[in-house]
Motif scaffolding. Structure first.
Motif, PDB file in Angstrom:
ATOM      1  N   GLY A   1      -6.565  24.798  -3.341  1.00  0.00           N
ATOM      2  CA  GLY A   1      -5.335  24.168  -2.896  1.00  0.00           C
ATOM      3  C   GLY A   1      -5.222  22.762  -3.451  1.00  0.00           C
ATOM      4  N   ALA A   2      -4.153  22.057  -3.076  1.00  0.00           N
ATOM      5  CA  ALA A   2      -3.875  20.731  -3.632  1.00  0.00           C
ATOM      6  C   ALA A   2      -4.976  19.727  -3.336  1.00  0.00           C
ATOM      7  N   VAL A   3      -5.644  19.868  -2.174  1.00  0.00           N
ATOM      8  CA  VAL A   3      -6.703  18.919  -1.825  1.00  0.00           C
ATOM      9  C   VAL A   3      -8.073  19.418  -2.248  1.00  0.00           C
ATOM     10  N   GLY A   4      -8.130  20.580  -2.880  1.00  0.00           N
ATOM     11  CA  GLY A   4      -9.378  21.067  -3.441  1.00  0.00           C
ATOM     12  C   GLY A   4     -10.160  22.037  -2.599  1.00  0.00           C
ATOM     13  N   GLU A   5      -9.591  22.476  -1.491  1.00  0.00           N
ATOM     14  CA  GLU A   5     -10.282  23.473  -0.669  1.00  0.00           C
ATOM     15  C   GLU A   5      -9.999  24.872  -1.205  1.00  0.00           C
ATOM     16  N   PRO A   6     -11.007  25.742  -1.298  1.00  0.00           N
ATOM     17  CA  PRO A   6     -10.717  27.130  -1.638  1.00  0.00           C
ATOM     18  C   PRO A   6      -9.809  27.750  -0.577  1.00  0.00           C
ATOM     19  N   VAL A   7      -8.828  28.485  -1.035  1.00  0.00           N
ATOM     20  CA  VAL A   7      -7.893  29.174  -0.142  1.00  0.00           C
ATOM     21  C   VAL A   7      -8.005  30.666  -0.410  1.00  0.00           C
ATOM     22  N   ILE A   8      -8.170  31.436   0.652  1.00  0.00           N
ATOM     23  CA  ILE A   8      -8.292  32.889   0.541  1.00  0.00           C
ATOM     24  C   ILE A   8      -7.112  33.548   1.259  1.00  0.00           C
TER      25      ILE A   8
ATOM     26  N   ALA B   1       3.493  26.161  -1.342  1.00  0.00           N
ATOM     27  CA  ALA B   1       2.997  25.884  -2.695  1.00  0.00           C
ATOM     28  C   ALA B   1       1.712  26.643  -2.990  1.00  0.00           C
ATOM     29  N   VAL B   2       0.788  26.673  -2.018  1.00  0.00           N
ATOM     30  CA  VAL B   2      -0.492  27.338  -2.283  1.00  0.00           C
ATOM     31  C   VAL B   2      -0.298  28.849  -2.375  1.00  0.00           C
ATOM     32  N   ALA B   3       0.669  29.391  -1.624  1.00  0.00           N
ATOM     33  CA  ALA B   3       0.948  30.823  -1.722  1.00  0.00           C
ATOM     34  C   ALA B   3       1.452  31.175  -3.118  1.00  0.00           C
ATOM     35  N   GLU B   4       2.387  30.375  -3.639  1.00  0.00           N
ATOM     36  CA  GLU B   4       2.907  30.644  -4.975  1.00  0.00           C
ATOM     37  C   GLU B   4       1.808  30.512  -6.017  1.00  0.00           C
ATOM     38  N   ARG B   5       0.925  29.524  -5.815  1.00  0.00           N
ATOM     39  CA  ARG B   5      -0.202  29.361  -6.748  1.00  0.00           C
ATOM     40  C   ARG B   5      -1.104  30.591  -6.681  1.00  0.00           C
TER      41      ARG B   5
END
Length: 239
Positions: free
Chosen positions: A40-47, A100-104
């Motif tokens: 994500g934007a702050v650098g956390e892995p997103v699952i 944003a993170v979903a689209e990414r």
């Protein structure tokens, strides 16, 4: 080479990891599963996980998890290769906070878009507690969260960068794949951009193209992409 990469470079280049959760059905035992992720934007892995999955049920009971990332290219001798264990707490993201993170995520994993809008799938951020990185023989150590910066200064501009490159510079993307990865891609797509490099899909294969210098803004990123394209053209002229 994997042994020369920093922990941040290694994590950015990864796409999958082994997610370990605390088993509900067998208390006291860990439960491991292969799970895709993006940063994500702050650098956390997103699952992106389903409520029907065993690991999701485990997380909703005990959010303490780890994500172990390794390089499949080291399959011949995996213990000699780099790997990183991201020890974290999993936090469900609200619907308002996933745009944003979903689209990414969907750009990196296009097939996952089919699950969008269903009630079974949700995004979770893995907020770090501590990291363990093995960068190769003799390069082993713990990393505290404040010691690694995976934030993306280009996050707000990323969607526009991706749209522009895919719409106007498809030939350059194919040239990157040809020169830097030896791939003659029928379809090359830019899916992500950050200060350290860009991410591509070449006929569905994930590729990470690092920069020679950090790009803290859009102009700097443009200069990096131009320099990489110049290198591909000079190599073609010399061939």
């Amino acid at each position: 080479m994997p042994g020369q990469r920093t922990a941040s470079e290694f994590l950015r280049a990864g796409r999958y990891g082994v997610l370990a959760t605390h088993s509900r059905s067998l208390p006291g035992y860990p439960f491991g599963s292969i799970t895709p992720y993006v940063l994500g934007a702050v650098g956390e892995p997103v699952i992106y996980i389903s409520t029907l999955a065993e690991h999701t049920r485990n997380i909703n009971t005990d959010p303490r998890v780890s994500l172990t990332v390794f390089d499949p290219a080291d399959a011949a001798d995996p213990q000699a290769g780099a790997r990183l264990t991201w020890i974290a707490e999993a936090h469900a993201l609200s619907a308002d906070g996933t745009g944003a993170v979903a689209e990414r995520y969907y750009r990196f994993f296009p097939a996952a878009r089919a699950y969008a809008g269903t009630h079974d799938f949700s995004f979770y951020a893995l907020r770090p507690v501590r990291l363990r990185y093995i960068g190769g023989f003799g390069k082993i150590g713990w990393i505290e969260p404040h010691e690694i910066d995976l934030s993306n200064p280009l996050a707000d501009a990323e969607a526009g960068i991706v749209e522009h490159m895919n719409g106007d510079h498809a030939d350059a993307l194919r040239a990157y794949c040809r020169h830097f990865f030896g791939r003659e891609a029928q379809q090359a797509t830019l899916v992500g951009a950050d200060a350290d490099g860009v991410d591509l899909l070449a006929d569905g294969a994930a590729l990470r193209l690092p920069f020679t210098a950090r790009a803290e803004g859009v102009d700097a990123l443009r200069q990096q992409l131009i320099a990489l394209l110049r290198e591909t053209r000079e190599a073609a002229d010399d061939a």
